[in-house]
Design a protein around this motif. Structure first.
Motif: not given
Lengths: 120, 352
Positions: B227-248
């Motif tokens: 792990a000492k050779f790893s150039p990153v402290a963190t490398a992560s991804y998440r998916l973009l949230p999408d909130i869909i309002i179906t009825k007002p």
């Protein structure tokens, strides 16, 4: 050739018993999910491929097996080669696009975190 | 959005489960939809957005790729992009209380500011020089760490004082490592001499007459090895949230709905009937806590989803490689893997 400089073991072996060129198992040494899953996806994107999946036979053995079965329009080796070409093409486009966006400097820049000089 | 589109393009979150998680873009999955790989189509649909860059961190979006590709990049960033780290420690003298092996391990973890592209792996130089083992100026950086603790001249004899006031060199810091150029390195690196990324990492403590005298050899390696050779402290991804309002969502409910999300995700506005109504303004800020699904009044009015092919990467550099260079390095590693495989495949074909 691998990280230990071990040239004796071949990087790639084809394990296929049948004479049918449409199916083959490719055994790749010193690789894992990183390459295998990406490659599996690219090979599956080829409509002439009927099946593509991969497995890591044993967790302590640095090896993946990729299984390819194709229709009669192509062969497993051709499908593998196309998968590799497509993956390279995809990566190269990502590089171009990323560098283009980086050069635009259209992002929030903050000096923060490191006080060390980054001489890129 | 039709149900089919929802399944194809979104990961759907319900109060007790997540569904539609797998990619659905293999040719033949949907009648009338051509999912065959086509680079021209990919060039049209793929987008990169770089939203934030600091000296140590980068946030960027890769839009229009599959999870298998995004995950390959994440895994390569952590385990296969090379960087330099101390591998061999030659202990000429160590009279400190820290054992040799503990000291060596601590030194190994110090991030080294040197461009790995300027160096070869040891196995590469060994191959080139016909397997003659031994470090060369192309694969090794040498540091010296020679520190001796002494009583401070004229310091009062008072045990209640801090050791730093009583002794010189009571603490050894990474900044005390001195680069010792080998071969052509002095000329080559005169503008950016190799050094630790941080000068204030505490390595060990000494008391009068204790000393350490070490020679440190840095080599190029990858995180898969250590792990000492790893150039990153963190490398992560998440998916973009999408909130869909179906009825007002109206009136008092609108305000309650707004409170179910972090600030800035949902806003309440007055609609054309003069009524209060909730609308989504910035789903990116949502933590996807699913709080709104706990309330019966919102259950049928909202769909919480994530966009399947929109990856928000967050990559933090350890300091040796500038953060904006990390993704290109990772992509190049993947390309190289493919090329090696292509060569092997061609060799096998020739043999047959």
């Amino acid at each position: 050739m691998n990280i230990d400089g071990n040239e004796n073991e071949a990087k790639l072996k084809i394990l296929s018993s049948s004479s049918d060129e449409g199916c083959a198992t490719f055994s790749i040494s010193e690789e894992d999910h990183t390459l295998a899953n990406a490659l599996r996806y690219m090979i599956m994107k080829n409509p002439k491929v009927e099946y593509c999946g991969y497995s890591i036979p044993h967790p302590t053995e640095a090896k993946v097996n990729i299984r390819v079965q194709t229709s009669e329009e192509t062969t497993a080796v051709e499908a593998m080669n196309k998968g590799l070409d497509d993956l390279i093409e995809l990566c190269e486009h990502i590089l171009v696009e990323y560098n283009e966006k980086l050069d635009l400097k259209n992002y929030k820049y903050d000096e923060g975190v490191f006080d060390t000089e980054n001489k890129a | 959005m039709t149900d089919l589109e929802l399944l194809k393009n979104r990961v759907v979150l319900e109060s007790d489960r997540v569904y539609s998680v797998s990619s659905m873009d293999v040719p033949g999955t949907y009648p009338g939809v051509d999912d065959t790989w086509d680079i021209e189509r990919f060039k049209k649909t793929f987008k990169v957005v770089i939203s934030e860059l600091t000296k140590g961190n980068i946030e960027f979006d890769l839009i229009g790729i599959d999870a298998s590709i995004a995950n390959a990049f994440r895994r390569i960033l952590i385990a296969e992009v090379p960087s330099m780290a101390i591998e061999d420690v030659f202990i000429l003298n160590n009279t400190s209380i820290m054992h040799d092996e503990v000291l060596a391990h601590r030194l190994g973890l110090i991030p080294i500011k040197a461009d790995p592209n300027d160096f070869s792996f040891r196995w590469e130089t060994a191959q080139k020089n016909g397997n003659t083992q031994g470090p060369t100026d192309a694969d090794t950086i040498v540091f010296k760490l020679q520190v001796k603790c002494t009583n401070k001249k004229g310091a009062p004899k008072d045990d209640s004082l801090e050791p730093s006031e009583l002794y010189d060199n009571s603490s050894v810091y990474s900044g005390q490592m001195i680069w010792s150029p080998q071969g052509r390195q002095e000329e080559f690196f005169k503008n950016s001499p190799p050094r630790p990324v941080y000068d204030d990492i505490l390595i060990t403590k000494l008391r009068p007459n204790q000393e350490i005298d070490l020679e440190l050899h840095c080599v190029k390696g990858i995180g898969k090895d250590h792990a000492k050779f790893s150039p990153v402290a963190t490398a992560s991804y998440r998916l973009l949230p999408d909130i869909i309002i179906t009825k007002p969502i109206l009136g008092k409910d609108a305000e309650k709905f707004q409170k179910c999300f972090p600030e800035g995700v949902v806003e309440v506005f007055v609609n054309k009937d003069g009524e209060k109504e909730a609308r989504v303004v910035n789903p990116r800020k949502d933590t996807v806590s699913r709080e709104c699904l706990r309330h019966a009044e919102f259950k049928d009015k909202v769909k919480l989803t994530r966009v399947r092919d929109h990856f928000i990467f967050n990559v933090e550099s350890v300091g040796a490689i500038p953060p904006q260079r990390l993704l290109p390095d990772a992509v190049k590693v993947l390309i190289e893997k493919c090329k090696v495989l292509k060569r092997s495949l061609a060799q096998i074909n020739q043999a047959n």
